[in-house]
Design an enzyme around this catalytic site. Structure first.
Site, PDB file in Angstrom:
ATOM      1  NE  ARG A 238      -4.132  -1.730   0.100  1.00  0.00           N
ATOM      2  CZ  ARG A 238      -4.159  -2.830  -0.613  1.00  0.00           C
ATOM      3  NH1 ARG A 238      -3.110  -3.140  -1.374  1.00  0.00           N
ATOM      4  NH2 ARG A 238      -5.194  -3.650  -0.577  1.00  0.00           N
ATOM      5  CD  GLU A 267      -2.852   2.954  -7.122  1.00  0.00           C
ATOM      6  OE1 GLU A 267      -3.734   2.150  -7.506  1.00  0.00           O
ATOM      7  OE2 GLU A 267      -1.915   2.621  -6.400  1.00  0.00           O
ATOM      8  CG  HIS A 286      -2.334  -1.043  -7.845  1.00  0.00           C
ATOM      9  ND1 HIS A 286      -2.988  -0.301  -6.895  1.00  0.00           N
ATOM     10  CD2 HIS A 286      -2.216  -2.298  -7.318  1.00  0.00           C
ATOM     11  CE1 HIS A 286      -3.258  -1.056  -5.837  1.00  0.00           C
ATOM     12  NE2 HIS A 286      -2.794  -2.270  -6.075  1.00  0.00           N
TER      13      HIS A 286
END
Length: 319
Positions: A238, A267, A286
Site C-alpha cells: 500500500r 491512482e 498497480h
C-alpha cells in the site's frame, strides 16, 4: 426491465472475456467502463442509472456521500474479500448489499520478484539501451545470492516472497509488530529485533503489510536514512505505508540504489506526478493483482455474486 450493472476500471477491456456473463443476460445489462472516474461528482453522474456496480480492488472509494447519491444502487461487488474504502454502515443504511470475491496471493508475489530482479539487474536501462542503439552494457548488476532480503510483513504474501528469496540463496529476515519467532522459524527466516535493525542490515527491503493506523507512514525519512546506499526498496503493498515525498527525496539524492513501486498515493497516477519521472525508480501501474487467473476469479465470482443476489441468497457478503 433488466437491471443495469456497471463494471468499473476495466482498463484492459478484459472483464467480458475473463468470465461467462451469459447467465445474467436475461436479467442484467452489463456495461464496462474502461476509463477511471477521477472524482465523486463524475462517478455519481456515471452510476446514477445503475442497480449493480462491480468495483476493482480498492481503487474506487464508496463513502457515505457517494452511496447517498446513488438511489438505484442495490448491489456492490468488490474484488477481494477485504475492502477498506467502502462505507459498510452507509451501504446497509441505504439498502445496498456488499459482496466480495476470492483473490490469489500469487500475482503480487510474482510481481514483487519481477520488480526486485528488474532493479537488481538494471533490466529497463539495458533493454532501452539495446533497442535504441545505446551502449552495450552500462550497468553492473547487484547479486542476490548471499545478500540479505528484509521483509516488512511475513503474512500470506510475505512468506511466499521469503521462500523465493531462500531459493535464490539469500539470507531472509523479517519484522512486523506481531511477528513471532515461532512463525519466523516455521517459514525459515530470521526474526529481526526491530524495524530499524531490519532496514539497516538489508540489501533489499520489500513491504508486505496491511495498511492500518499502525503501518501508515511506517517508512519515512528517518527509516529511509537507515538503508544502505546500495540497498533497494520494493513496495507492492500500500502506498501510504511508505512516505512518498521522503522516498522521492531519497531517490533524487541518491541515498538508496533504487526502488520498485506498484502503488501510489493517487491512482491512476496523474500525468505530471513526480513519481513518473523520479530517477532510480522502477514503477508499474498497480499490477500486483492483474493476471489472467485472478481476473477469471474476480469476474467469475462477480457473476456468481450477482446470480445469488437475484435469487435472494447473497454470498460472500462483506465486511
Amino acid at each position: 426491465m433488466r437491471l443495469r450493472c456497471a463494471v468499473l476500471d476495466d482498463f484492459q477491456n478484459a472483464a467480458a472475456d475473463s468470465a461467462d456473463w451469459s447467465p445474467l443476460a436475461d436479467d442484467v445489462e452489463v456495461v464496462p467502463f474502461t476509463t477511471h472516474f477521477p472524482d465523486e461528482d463524475s462517478l455519481a453522474a456515471a452510476l446514477a442509472d445503475f442497480d449493480i456496480v462491480v468495483t476493482l480492488r480498492e481503487r474506487v472509494p464508496f463513502p457515505a456521500s457517494l452511496i447517498a447519491r446513488l438511489p438505484r444502487l442495490r448491489l456492490l461487488v468488490a474484488s477481494g474479500m477485504r475492502n477498506t474504502v467502502i462505507d459498510y454502515a452507509a451501504a446497509e443504511a441505504h439498502g445496498v448489499t456488499v459482496c466480495g470475491t476470492a483473490s490469489s496471493s500469487t500475482p503480487p508475489v510474482e510481481l514483487t520478484w519481477a520488480l526486485l530482479l528488474g532493479l537488481a539487474r538494471g533490466l529497463v536501462q539495458e533493454n532501452d539501451a539495446l533497442r535504441s542503439g545505446g551502449p552495450w552494457q552500462s550497468t553492473v548488476g547487484a547479486d542476490l545470492h548471499g545478500r540479505t532480503l528484509g521483509l516488512l510483513g511475513l503474512g500470506k504474501i510475505g512468506s511466499r516472497v521469503a521462500h523465493v528469496g531462500l531459493a535464490f540463496g539469500m539470507h531472509v529476515t523479517a519484522w512486523s509488530q506481531n511477528l513471532t519467532k515461532e512463525y519466523a522459524d516455521e517459514v525459515g527466516v530470521h526474526l529481526s529485533a526491530s524495524k530499524e535493525e531490519l532496514l539497516a542490515g538489508s540489501d533489499f527491503v520489500s513491504v508486505h503489510l496491511a495498511l492500518s493506523e499502525r503501518t501508515r507512514g511506517l517508512i519515512g525519512s528517518r527509516e529511509l536514512a537507515l538503508l544502505k546506499p546500495t540497498a533497494y526498496l520494493v513496495n507492492t503493498s500500500r502506498a501510504a505505508i511508505v512516505d512518498q515525498d521522503a522516498l522521492l527525496a531519497a531517490l533524487h539524492e541518491g541515498r538508496i540504489a533504487g526502488a520498485g513501486v506498484d502503488v501510489f498515493d493517487t491512482e491512476p497516477l496523474p500525468a505530471g506526478h513526480p513519481m513518473r519521472t523520479a530517477p532510480r525508480l522502477l514503477a508499474t501501474p498497480h499490477l500486483g493483482y492483474v493476471s489472467r487467473a485472478n481476473y477469471a476469479t474476480y469476474y467469475g465470482q462477480a457473476v456468481e455474486d450477482i446470480q445469488a443476489y437475484l435469487a435472494g441468497a447473497p454470498v460472500r457478503r462483506l465486511p
